[in-house]
Design an enzyme around this catalytic site. Sequence first.
Site, PDB file in Angstrom:
ATOM      1  N   LYS A   8       0.835  -1.206   0.000  1.00 45.96           N
ATOM      2  CA  LYS A   8       0.000   0.000   0.000  1.00 45.96           C
ATOM      3  C   LYS A   8       0.874   1.262   0.000  1.00 45.96           C
ATOM      4  O   LYS A   8       0.615   2.199  -0.759  1.00 45.96           O
ATOM      5  CB  LYS A   8      -0.880   0.009   1.264  1.00 45.96           C
ATOM      6  CG  LYS A   8      -1.523   1.347   1.573  1.00 45.96           C
ATOM      7  CD  LYS A   8      -2.364   1.288   2.826  1.00 45.96           C
ATOM      8  CE  LYS A   8      -1.614   1.587   4.102  1.00 45.96           C
ATOM      9  NZ  LYS A   8      -1.451   3.016   4.418  1.00 45.96           N
ATOM     10  N   ASN A   9       1.907   1.259   0.849  1.00 47.10           N
ATOM     11  CA  ASN A   9       2.698   2.483   0.999  1.00 47.10           C
ATOM     12  C   ASN A   9       3.611   2.763  -0.196  1.00 47.10           C
ATOM     13  O   ASN A   9       4.200   3.836  -0.284  1.00 47.10           O
ATOM     14  CB  ASN A   9       3.519   2.434   2.298  1.00 47.10           C
ATOM     15  CG  ASN A   9       2.627   2.616   3.521  1.00 47.10           C
ATOM     16  OD1 ASN A   9       1.438   2.872   3.390  1.00 47.10           O
ATOM     17  ND2 ASN A   9       3.207   2.466   4.699  1.00 47.10           N
ATOM     18  N   CYS A  61      -4.020  12.954  13.540  1.00 48.21           N
ATOM     19  CA  CYS A  61      -4.782  11.712  13.582  1.00 48.21           C
ATOM     20  C   CYS A  61      -4.433  11.010  14.870  1.00 48.21           C
ATOM     21  O   CYS A  61      -3.664  11.518  15.672  1.00 48.21           O
ATOM     22  CB  CYS A  61      -4.518  10.852  12.354  1.00 48.21           C
ATOM     23  SG  CYS A  61      -2.967  10.007  12.412  1.00 48.21           S
ATOM     24  N   ARG A 119       1.022  14.675  13.245  1.00 51.56           N
ATOM     25  CA  ARG A 119       1.340  14.486  11.831  1.00 51.56           C
ATOM     26  C   ARG A 119       1.320  15.775  11.023  1.00 51.56           C
ATOM     27  O   ARG A 119       0.519  15.940  10.094  1.00 51.56           O
ATOM     28  CB  ARG A 119       0.425  13.423  11.230  1.00 51.56           C
ATOM     29  CG  ARG A 119       0.504  12.136  12.010  1.00 51.56           C
ATOM     30  CD  ARG A 119      -0.150  11.001  11.324  1.00 51.56           C
ATOM     31  NE  ARG A 119       0.698  10.403  10.293  1.00 51.56           N
ATOM     32  CZ  ARG A 119       0.386   9.273   9.674  1.00 51.56           C
ATOM     33  NH1 ARG A 119      -0.723   8.650   9.955  1.00 51.56           N
ATOM     34  NH2 ARG A 119       1.191   8.778   8.759  1.00 51.56           N
ATOM     35  N   ASP A 125       4.925  20.208   7.829  1.00 50.96           N
ATOM     36  CA  ASP A 125       5.850  21.338   7.679  1.00 50.96           C
ATOM     37  C   ASP A 125       7.077  21.009   6.823  1.00 50.96           C
ATOM     38  O   ASP A 125       7.563  21.855   6.073  1.00 50.96           O
ATOM     39  CB  ASP A 125       6.267  21.879   9.068  1.00 50.96           C
ATOM     40  CG  ASP A 125       6.760  20.794  10.000  1.00 50.96           C
ATOM     41  OD1 ASP A 125       6.289  19.640   9.877  1.00 50.96           O
ATOM     42  OD2 ASP A 125       7.631  21.070  10.840  1.00 50.96           O
ATOM     43  N   ASP A 138       5.278   0.718  12.079  1.00 51.82           N
ATOM     44  CA  ASP A 138       4.033   0.048  11.681  1.00 51.82           C
ATOM     45  C   ASP A 138       3.928  -1.376  12.218  1.00 51.82           C
ATOM     46  O   ASP A 138       2.859  -1.976  12.161  1.00 51.82           O
ATOM     47  CB  ASP A 138       3.903   0.032  10.150  1.00 51.82           C
ATOM     48  CG  ASP A 138       3.525   1.401   9.603  1.00 51.82           C
ATOM     49  OD1 ASP A 138       3.180   2.291  10.397  1.00 51.82           O
ATOM     50  OD2 ASP A 138       3.566   1.578   8.364  1.00 51.82           O
ATOM     51  N   ARG A 156      -8.269  -0.397   5.618  1.00 50.49           N
ATOM     52  CA  ARG A 156      -7.434   0.590   4.909  1.00 50.49           C
ATOM     53  C   ARG A 156      -6.101  -0.023   4.489  1.00 50.49           C
ATOM     54  O   ARG A 156      -5.492   0.428   3.523  1.00 50.49           O
ATOM     55  CB  ARG A 156      -7.139   1.789   5.820  1.00 50.49           C
ATOM     56  CG  ARG A 156      -8.292   2.751   5.991  1.00 50.49           C
ATOM     57  CD  ARG A 156      -7.831   3.966   6.775  1.00 50.49           C
ATOM     58  NE  ARG A 156      -6.485   4.328   6.357  1.00 50.49           N
ATOM     59  CZ  ARG A 156      -5.474   4.591   7.175  1.00 50.49           C
ATOM     60  NH1 ARG A 156      -5.629   4.571   8.465  1.00 50.49           N
ATOM     61  NH2 ARG A 156      -4.292   4.913   6.697  1.00 50.49           N
TER      62      ARG A 156
HETATM   63  C1  UD1 Z   1       4.624   6.827   6.332  1.00 53.09           C
HETATM   64  C2  UD1 Z   1       3.787   5.596   6.187  1.00 53.09           C
HETATM   65  C3  UD1 Z   1       3.323   5.104   7.545  1.00 53.09           C
HETATM   66  C4  UD1 Z   1       4.513   4.907   8.477  1.00 53.09           C
HETATM   67  C5  UD1 Z   1       5.396   6.145   8.499  1.00 53.09           C
HETATM   68  C6  UD1 Z   1       6.687   5.946   9.271  1.00 53.09           C
HETATM   69  C7  UD1 Z   1       2.739   5.907   4.030  1.00 53.09           C
HETATM   70  C8  UD1 Z   1       1.496   6.137   3.254  1.00 53.09           C
HETATM   71  N1  UD1 Z   1       2.631   5.911   5.375  1.00 53.09           N
HETATM   72  O1  UD1 Z   1       3.809   7.848   6.925  1.00 53.09           O
HETATM   73  O2  UD1 Z   1       2.657   3.845   7.362  1.00 53.09           O
HETATM   74  O3  UD1 Z   1       4.046   4.661   9.782  1.00 53.09           O
HETATM   75  O4  UD1 Z   1       5.751   6.538   7.161  1.00 53.09           O
HETATM   76  O5  UD1 Z   1       7.397   4.878   8.771  1.00 53.09           O
HETATM   77  O6  UD1 Z   1       3.790   5.660   3.479  1.00 53.09           O
HETATM   78  N2  UD1 Z   1       6.736  14.770  10.459  1.00 53.09           N
HETATM   79  C9  UD1 Z   1       6.801  16.116  10.733  1.00 53.09           C
HETATM   80  N3  UD1 Z   1       6.628  17.004   9.701  1.00 53.09           N
HETATM   81  C10 UD1 Z   1       6.385  16.606   8.429  1.00 53.09           C
HETATM   82  C11 UD1 Z   1       6.335  15.211   8.152  1.00 53.09           C
HETATM   83  C12 UD1 Z   1       6.515  14.305   9.192  1.00 53.09           C
HETATM   84  O7  UD1 Z   1       7.003  16.522  11.888  1.00 53.09           O
HETATM   85  O8  UD1 Z   1       6.243  17.447   7.535  1.00 53.09           O
HETATM   86  C13 UD1 Z   1       6.918  13.787  11.572  1.00 53.09           C
HETATM   87  C14 UD1 Z   1       5.658  12.949  11.813  1.00 53.09           C
HETATM   88  O9  UD1 Z   1       4.733  13.614  12.640  1.00 53.09           O
HETATM   89  C15 UD1 Z   1       6.239  11.717  12.461  1.00 53.09           C
HETATM   90  C16 UD1 Z   1       7.588  11.555  11.753  1.00 53.09           C
HETATM   91  O10 UD1 Z   1       7.892  12.837  11.179  1.00 53.09           O
HETATM   92  O11 UD1 Z   1       6.449  11.918  13.831  1.00 53.09           O
HETATM   93  C17 UD1 Z   1       7.605  10.522  10.664  1.00 53.09           C
HETATM   94  O12 UD1 Z   1       6.524  10.731   9.774  1.00 53.09           O
HETATM   95  P1  UD1 Z   1       6.602  10.309   8.234  1.00 53.09           P
HETATM   96  O13 UD1 Z   1       7.819   9.480   8.011  1.00 53.09           O
HETATM   97  O14 UD1 Z   1       6.427  11.526   7.406  1.00 53.09           O
HETATM   98  O15 UD1 Z   1       5.310   9.385   8.089  1.00 53.09           O
HETATM   99  P2  UD1 Z   1       4.295   9.371   6.885  1.00 53.09           P
HETATM  100  O16 UD1 Z   1       5.007   9.613   5.609  1.00 53.09           O
HETATM  101  O17 UD1 Z   1       3.111  10.204   7.225  1.00 53.09           O
END
Ligand code: UD1
Length: 421
Positions: free
Chosen positions: A22-23, A116, A121, A124, A304, A396
Amino acid sequence: MDAFEIRGGRPLRGETRVYGAKNAALPILAATVMAEETCVIEGVPELEDVRVMTDILRSLGARVERDGDRITVDPRAIAHTNVPSDLMKKMRSSIFLMGPLLARFGEVCVSKPGGCVIGQRPIDYHLRGMRLLGAAIEERHGFIRCLSGRLYGASITLDFPSVGATENLIMAAALADGVTVLENAAREPEIVDLANFLSRCGAEIEGAGESRIVIRGVHHLHGCVYRIIPDRIVAGTILIAAAATRGGVTVSGVRPDHLNALLGKLRDAGVRVESERDIISVECPDGYRAVDVRTAPYPGFPTDLQAPLMAMMTTAEGTSVIRENVFEARFKHVNELLRMGADITVDLRAAVVRGVPRLSGAAVECTDLRGGAALVIAGLMAEGVTRVEGLHHIDRGYQQVDVYLRDLGADIVRLRGGPSA
Ligand code: UD1
């Protein structure tokens, strides 16, 4: 509301095959809007999040067809770049449309994704990166509007190796003018898969899978046929469930090298693990020891799989300390595990799990996708009947998980639309 009714205590046994990730599918489907020809994506799982992504692509004007596990996207008729807010709200990953639409059409409007259950999440890093590539960004009334005549290559260092920000910025930079260097990039296999897909379409990307990724912008991307990687999290969930029920399962169609962190922990716990080519087998008839886990960006232990592993640890011999380092609030499943007789205390980002002889069936509610998977595993382990509600979370990310588990000998049925227990 659908619910699972699980009669626990049966070891999972047999063979199964995993489907595509999925990811990986979500960012790759989003990236198809950057191509100037049709793309065919193979191995795409049938999941609610994928349906939302294809609905978004259609709403933009793309022609999208599914035939079995293959999705064909013809992006040539895309007529506008406003991602509908009702669809955006259904899935956080719709933020992946930002980079591709901005890069290809010079503008995009998305509604701001909320927090969420697993944490705030924020986005920025995505926005800062887009600004460094030259986008003007306006955030107003819950919408984010990005404008750029063209994007220009830039040097971007992420504060944390965010998976989504790395993917969004790779996509945006692929069609920018000049070279982008992305430092402290995430290294997950799904990022490599996205880069491989884009490269197949004519993009020039080096270093995906490492912390430093160099993207040389090109003017056009063409179409291609691409098969996505197997879902390492689904495979990991099944392997954990097999060990946790004291069973033995062989999973094929996997990439064992994508699961090294989990396989290492299972071995430390005393589970017999064998892997070759695209096959992993686990065997665990006599129980297992507690192990400590810290989640971390890849190649560390995946966040995950934290909840599924915690379910397994509830009946381990000894005490396990599970530390969540990626998301700040990813322990919501703990309360539900407690209802089933687990002994867990949470102190900020660490959960201390003291092994108990057995769990007992109870009525529990999924709080999020992977937490839901943990409850299903706990139900399979427990004595008596467990009723798991809130299946929309599980649907999902896991395709017909009840059917897969039944094939492995589990006693699990989906009760459709019945009243709550
Ligand atoms: C993706 C995966 C999710 C997995 C996660 C971490 C998908 C669709 N989802 O989520 O299944 O759990 O990676 O392996 O691929 N953060 C910020 N600012 C930002 C972006 C992220 O502070 O702009 C923080 C997030 O709040 C979190 C951390 O960085 O604490 C990691 O998040 P991120 O790696 O971005 O997760 P996702 O891409 O949302």
